[in-house]
Write an enzyme that holds these catalytic residues in place. Structure first.
Site, short mmCIF file in Angstrom:
data_model
loop_
_atom_site.label_atom_id
_atom_site.label_comp_id
_atom_site.label_asym_id
_atom_site.label_seq_id
_atom_site.Cartn_x
_atom_site.Cartn_y
_atom_site.Cartn_z
N ASN A 158 0.83 -1.20 0.00
CA ASN A 158 0.00 0.00 0.00
C ASN A 158 0.86 1.25 0.00
OD1 ASN A 158 -2.51 -1.36 0.04
ND2 ASN A 158 -2.27 -1.75 2.21
N CYS A 159 0.23 2.35 -0.38
CA CYS A 159 0.86 3.66 -0.44
C CYS A 159 1.59 3.95 0.88
CB CYS A 159 -0.22 4.71 -0.69
SG CYS A 159 0.37 6.38 -0.82
N PRO A 160 2.82 4.42 0.81
CA PRO A 160 3.60 4.90 -0.34
C PRO A 160 4.58 3.86 -0.88
CG PRO A 160 4.72 5.60 1.63
CD PRO A 160 3.50 4.80 2.08
N ASP A 179 -2.67 -1.57 -5.08
CA ASP A 179 -3.10 -0.39 -4.32
C ASP A 179 -3.89 0.55 -5.23
OD1 ASP A 179 -3.43 1.79 -2.67
OD2 ASP A 179 -1.30 2.29 -2.58
N ASP A 205 -0.80 7.98 -7.69
CA ASP A 205 0.59 8.17 -7.27
C ASP A 205 1.61 7.93 -8.38
OD1 ASP A 205 -0.40 8.72 -4.75
OD2 ASP A 205 0.01 6.71 -3.97
#
Length: 79
Positions: A17-19, A44, A50
């Protein structure tokens, strides 16, 4: 599909998941020569926002974004 897909490395970042997808993609591209292409696979949903931003900010070219089951694939050419 691109003519040279079979020669382009696939970087599997599904489950992160982010980041983390962006951070790991940045690190991976650092070790690659300019002009090299890389497929990045993510699960994600935020990666769809992103990755294009990351490429634009860092001088890489986002060649293609593909929506796949449970995620996205991004074809990135290192700047």
């Amino acid at each position: 599909m691109h003519e040279t897909d079979e020669t382009i490395e696939i970087y599997d970042l599904k489950g992160l998941n982010c980041p983390l997808p962006v951070l790991k993609t940045r690190r991976k591209l650092q070790d690659m020569p300019a002009g090299t292409c890389l497929w990045v696979e993510t699960s994600d949903p935020l990666a769809a926002i992103d990755m294009p931003h990351f490429c634009a900010e860092n001088g890489h070219r986002l060649i293609e974004t593909v929506t796949v089951e449970n995620g996205h694939r991004f074809l990135i050419r290192k700047g």
